[in-house]
Design a protein around this motif. Structure first.
Motif, mmCIF file in Angstrom:
data_model
loop_
_atom_site.group_PDB
_atom_site.id
_atom_site.type_symbol
_atom_site.label_atom_id
_atom_site.label_comp_id
_atom_site.label_asym_id
_atom_site.label_seq_id
_atom_site.Cartn_x
_atom_site.Cartn_y
_atom_site.Cartn_z
ATOM 1 N N SER A 9 24.064 20.189 39.636
ATOM 2 C CA SER A 9 23.471 21.270 40.443
ATOM 3 C C SER A 9 23.334 22.557 39.633
ATOM 4 C CB SER A 9 24.318 21.528 41.698
ATOM 5 O OG SER A 9 24.365 20.363 42.488
ATOM 6 N N TYR A 11 20.237 24.210 38.111
ATOM 7 C CA TYR A 11 18.804 24.345 37.853
ATOM 8 C C TYR A 11 18.532 25.401 36.796
ATOM 9 C CZ TYR A 11 13.927 25.424 38.180
ATOM 10 O OH TYR A 11 12.615 25.646 37.845
ATOM 11 N N MET A 37 15.822 18.774 33.342
ATOM 12 C CA MET A 37 16.384 18.489 34.647
ATOM 13 C C MET A 37 16.327 16.978 34.852
ATOM 14 S SD MET A 37 17.306 21.473 35.504
ATOM 15 C CE MET A 37 17.973 21.016 37.096
ATOM 16 N N GLY A 62 18.441 17.777 40.555
ATOM 17 C CA GLY A 62 19.017 19.115 40.486
ATOM 18 C C GLY A 62 20.012 19.313 39.356
#
Length: 93
Positions: A9, A11, A37, A62
């Motif tokens: 998580s 980004y 990603m 993510g």
């Protein structure tokens, strides 16, 4: 020697990731590097480049993947350490 890290998580913008990968490729002993990603399309790119690992295959869209192919384990570890430092520097006010 391929080593990779997955930051869950986390980004980051694609331009930032391109610059990060470019910086890693410039390091001594680094033959290839990617900062992407964990999207399905990027997973395919990693596999085609020979940078996929068991850990990167588990990444989700993510998650940030940083992968390096280096001449030695020490060079790969140094590149991953540099990646962490560059991200921290970028986040400083």
């Amino acid at each position: 020697m391929v080593r990779a890290e997955v930051w869950r998580s986390f980004y980051q913008d694609s331009v930032v990731l391109m610059r990060l990968a470019e910086s890693l490729r410039a390091l001594d002993g680094v033959e290839e590097a990617a900062a992407l990603m964990g999207t399905p399309a990027n997973q395919e790119i990693l596999a085609a480049a020979g940078l996929a690992t068991d850990e990167t295959r588990m990444a989700t869209p993510g998650d940030l993947i940083i992968a390096v192919h280096a001449a030695s384990d020490a060079a790969a570890a140094a590149a991953l350490g540099r990646a962490r430092a560059l991200v921290v520097e970028r986040r400083q006010p």
